[in-house]
Design a protein around this motif. Structure first.
Motif, PDB file in Angstrom:
ATOM      1  N   ALA A 167      11.501   6.052  -4.059  1.00  0.00           N
ATOM      2  CA  ALA A 167      11.028   4.727  -4.474  1.00  0.00           C
ATOM      3  C   ALA A 167      10.721   4.710  -5.967  1.00  0.00           C
ATOM      4  O   ALA A 167      10.259   5.696  -6.540  1.00  0.00           O
ATOM      5  CB  ALA A 167       9.791   4.345  -3.674  1.00  0.00           C
ATOM      6  N   THR A 168      10.965   3.594  -6.591  1.00  0.00           N
ATOM      7  CA  THR A 168      10.673   3.432  -8.020  1.00  0.00           C
ATOM      8  C   THR A 168       9.490   2.502  -8.261  1.00  0.00           C
ATOM      9  O   THR A 168       9.055   2.335  -9.395  1.00  0.00           O
ATOM     10  CB  THR A 168      11.899   2.868  -8.754  1.00  0.00           C
ATOM     11  N   ARG A 169       8.984   1.897  -7.196  1.00  0.00           N
ATOM     12  CA  ARG A 169       7.799   1.067  -7.310  1.00  0.00           C
ATOM     13  C   ARG A 169       7.173   0.901  -5.934  1.00  0.00           C
ATOM     14  O   ARG A 169       7.826   1.118  -4.910  1.00  0.00           O
ATOM     15  CB  ARG A 169       8.103  -0.305  -7.903  1.00  0.00           C
ATOM     16  N   VAL A 170       5.896   0.522  -5.934  1.00  0.00           N
ATOM     17  CA  VAL A 170       5.191   0.192  -4.700  1.00  0.00           C
ATOM     18  C   VAL A 170       5.205  -1.329  -4.572  1.00  0.00           C
ATOM     19  O   VAL A 170       4.647  -2.038  -5.418  1.00  0.00           O
ATOM     20  CB  VAL A 170       3.743   0.726  -4.729  1.00  0.00           C
ATOM     21  N   ASP A 171       5.863  -1.807  -3.554  1.00  0.00           N
ATOM     22  CA  ASP A 171       5.984  -3.251  -3.399  1.00  0.00           C
ATOM     23  C   ASP A 171       4.659  -3.913  -3.039  1.00  0.00           C
ATOM     24  O   ASP A 171       4.341  -4.994  -3.538  1.00  0.00           O
ATOM     25  CB  ASP A 171       7.026  -3.574  -2.317  1.00  0.00           C
ATOM     26  N   ARG A 172       3.889  -3.222  -2.189  1.00  0.00           N
ATOM     27  CA  ARG A 172       2.659  -3.852  -1.693  1.00  0.00           C
ATOM     28  C   ARG A 172       1.638  -2.767  -1.356  1.00  0.00           C
ATOM     29  O   ARG A 172       1.963  -1.807  -0.660  1.00  0.00           O
ATOM     30  CB  ARG A 172       2.979  -4.686  -0.452  1.00  0.00           C
ATOM     31  N   LEU A 173       0.441  -2.937  -1.857  1.00  0.00           N
ATOM     32  CA  LEU A 173      -0.674  -2.058  -1.517  1.00  0.00           C
ATOM     33  C   LEU A 173      -1.785  -2.915  -0.926  1.00  0.00           C
ATOM     34  O   LEU A 173      -2.191  -3.908  -1.531  1.00  0.00           O
ATOM     35  CB  LEU A 173      -1.184  -1.308  -2.749  1.00  0.00           C
ATOM     36  N   THR A 174      -2.239  -2.530   0.274  1.00  0.00           N
ATOM     37  CA  THR A 174      -3.332  -3.236   0.930  1.00  0.00           C
ATOM     38  C   THR A 174      -4.533  -2.310   1.012  1.00  0.00           C
ATOM     39  O   THR A 174      -4.450  -1.232   1.618  1.00  0.00           O
ATOM     40  CB  THR A 174      -2.939  -3.705   2.341  1.00  0.00           C
ATOM     41  N   ALA A 175      -5.624  -2.691   0.373  1.00  0.00           N
ATOM     42  CA  ALA A 175      -6.852  -1.899   0.387  1.00  0.00           C
ATOM     43  C   ALA A 175      -7.868  -2.584   1.291  1.00  0.00           C
ATOM     44  O   ALA A 175      -8.103  -3.784   1.162  1.00  0.00           O
ATOM     45  CB  ALA A 175      -7.423  -1.762  -1.019  1.00  0.00           C
ATOM     46  N   ARG A 176      -8.442  -1.811   2.212  1.00  0.00           N
ATOM     47  CA  ARG A 176      -9.506  -2.326   3.064  1.00  0.00           C
ATOM     48  C   ARG A 176     -10.763  -1.496   2.825  1.00  0.00           C
ATOM     49  O   ARG A 176     -10.774  -0.294   3.058  1.00  0.00           O
ATOM     50  CB  ARG A 176      -9.127  -2.255   4.546  1.00  0.00           C
ATOM     51  N   TRP A 177     -11.807  -2.161   2.327  1.00  0.00           N
ATOM     52  CA  TRP A 177     -13.061  -1.469   2.046  1.00  0.00           C
ATOM     53  C   TRP A 177     -13.861  -1.278   3.334  1.00  0.00           C
ATOM     54  O   TRP A 177     -13.570  -1.915   4.364  1.00  0.00           O
ATOM     55  CB  TRP A 177     -13.856  -2.245   1.004  1.00  0.00           C
TER      56      TRP A 177
END
Length: 557
Positions: free
Chosen positions: A525-535
């Motif tokens: 992969a050359t990029r991260v399309d989507r990052l979901t952070a849950r605190w």
């Protein structure tokens, strides 16, 4: 002046919507997993002492662990190796647990005395967490005798807290873990205890006819109850085991706890608890969503082996090994058993998949302790590392088919949740291993490996995998309360790859703790399309279009 770690360049600040990131590192295809032993080269030479004198005290076989954590908040991970202690009749070198400060680039300095850490308990494990919400990571050491808590003053020094702020737990302490189980913003504590051993209750075992004495099987001793401590909001604790539903109601008495791990099994945002017990049934506690628990180990299929037998469970880790988004629980066992993997199928049901994933057969004849899930080759799936070593130091006198010192193992994920042992991974040192942890110690983006060995020198392995895949590192943080976001979860998605998730934890493996920075291998992969952070409180944020080859920090105000 100390130079900053090489990776401490990109920072993602979500306050006021500000986003900063460094240029991406070109991705490449993953190669074979390789390590190189560097403990002395990096300044991490440490020797464990079990204090033995031939009297074969049970506790001599247990230790010890290793904790990777950033005690001085300079952005790189420091290392704490647990030593055990002196026992009656011992006249060797004085045991000493050691804190090593990371000065960047794979260079460490012993700062134990300067930091004011003087462990007096016969040490077994260690875990680091911000127990009082001041942003500094405190240190909790378990052992034979009252556990100890060292408060981080924030100036590079620690002070011991009397009676561990109410969480001393005077038994035979093994693994412990902090987590915000009731989501009130502070970290509670679960401390596992092993067996009812005492110096004046030292059962004699061995072969009387041959005049050979050896260490006893755990069946020679009764188990001890574990303890759960509720944080009062100021870093002091009150035991709350029964009220929280964490009392061990077993027909054979208390379990013999060794491994402990908090994780969100069903994805509801509430942390559940798994306890690995030695030759007694394992326990899985479901968080009911109000900070109390229900024990579901037997009903879930994770209490016993597929044949209905208790096993010698020691180390434990949890993660998504097959890429289906759900958890696998892996346990290490003794040499006449096999290591186990339980795969979650939903609705609190697991199946024993140790043979389908091909992690059972390679463990035959070995005694496993530390176990780690980590993407060592960064090809976007979790690999497995196991630390091995027999309990009985003269086992060759009883069984010529096994040895006390045993090779450690690395298993490469084949991309389908099936594994193949890496025969030439570079884990060349053969000792009797116990605790294990991982972290990016030299700041080059990949995960290095640490192993503490029983009554011997430690092992520290630099990850030198050729042509690894791309990577992303993520730190979760909060402005107040549980500032290191213990219990938070991050999921990343990239084109052509299955979604991957990681959790912020304070303990796993065996008696140990890995770095809190979440590491993702990303293959080509050359990029991260989507990052979901849950605190930990349940709030979620989404970030799109991140480059690879960076470390980012997500802060919840």
């Amino acid at each position: 002046m100390r130079r900053p770690p090489r990776w401490l360049v990109p920072v993602l600040a979500l306050l006021a919507g500000l986003v900063c990131a460094a240029s991406a590192v070109p991705a490449s295809a993953a190669g074979p997993i390789r390590f190189r032993e560097v403990s002395k080269q990096w300044g991490l030479a440490f020797r464990h002492h079990n204090g033995s004198s031939g009297r074969r005290y049970m506790v001599e076989t247990m230790g010890a662990g290793v904790a990777v954590f950033d005690y001085d908040r300079d952005g790189d991970d420091d290392v704490f190796f647990v030593d055990s202690g002196s026992l009656p009749g011992y006249n060797g070198e004085k045991p000493r647990s050691v804190l090593f400060r990371n000065d960047g680039g794979g260079h460490f300095v012993d700062v134990t005395e300067r930091a004011g850490i003087a462990v007096s308990v016969y040490g077994q494990g260690a875990v680091a967490a911000d127990v009082d919400g001041d942003g500094e990571l405190d240190l909790y050491v378990t052992g034979f005798g009252p556990n100890e808590l060292f408060h981080n003053r924030g100036d590079g020094t620690f002070e011991e807290v009397p009676e561990a702020a109410g969480a001393a737990d005077p038994g035979v302490g093994a693994s412990a873990s902090f987590a915000d189980v009731d989501r009130d913003g502070d970290l509670d504590l679960y401390s596992a205890d092993y067996v009812d051993f005492a110096l004046d209750h030292n059962v004699i075992c061995g072969n009387e006819r041959r005049g050979i004495r050896t260490y006893c099987h755990p069946d020679a001793y009764d188990g001890l109850p574990d303890h759960f401590y509720q944080n009062q909001g100021d870093g002091t604790f009150v035991e709350d085991t029964t009220a929280a539903g964490l009392e061990q109601d077993l027909a054979e008495g208390p379990g013999k706890g060794l491994g402990v791990l908090f994780t969100d099994i069903d994805g509801d945002g509430w942390l559940d608890l798994y306890v690995a017990n030695d030759m007694t049934e394992n326990l899985l506690f479901r968080n009911k969503g109000d900070g109390t628990f229900e024990e579901v180990g037997l009903l879930s299929g994770t209490a016993f082996s597929d044949r209905g037998n208790p096993e010698a469970s020691m180390g434990v880790d949890v993660g998504d090994l097959d890429g289906d988004g759900r958890s696998e629980i892996m346990l290490t066992h003794i040499d006449d058993q096999t290591n186990a993997v339980y795969s979650y199928k939903g609705s609190w049901v697991f199946t024993d998949s140790r043979y389908p994933v091909r992690l059972a057969e390679p463990s035959v004849g070995k005694v496993g302790f530390g176990v780690l899930f980590a993407d060592f080759d960064q090809d976007a799936d979790l690999d497995v590392a196991v630390a091995n070593g027999h309990i009985i130091d003269n086992i060759e006198l009883f069984d010529k088919n096994t040895t006390y010192k045993q090779p450690n193992q690395v298993f490469a994920n084949q991309g389908t949740g099936r594994f193949a042992e890496v025969d030439d991974a570079g884990l060349d040192v053969v000792r009797s291993s116990r605790g294990s942890a991982d972290g990016d110690l030299d700041g080059d983006g990949d995960l290095d490996l640490l192993i503490n060995n029983s009554n011997d020198w430690c092992e520290v392995y630099e990850n030198v995998t050729p042509d690894p895949g791309a990577w992303l590192q993520v730190d979760l943080a909060q402005a107040r309360g549980n500032r290191w976001a213990v219990g938070g979860r991050v999921t990343v998605e990239a084109k052509g790859l299955r979604p991957q998730w990681r959790e912020v934890r304070t303990a796993s493996s065996y008696l140990s703790q890995s770095a809190s920075t979440l590491h993702f291998g990303l293959g080509d992969a050359t990029r991260v399309d989507r990052l979901t952070a849950r605190w930990p409180g349940g709030e979620e944020r989404i970030v799109e279009g991140l480059p690879v080859g960076v470390r980012v920090r997500l802060l919840r105000n």
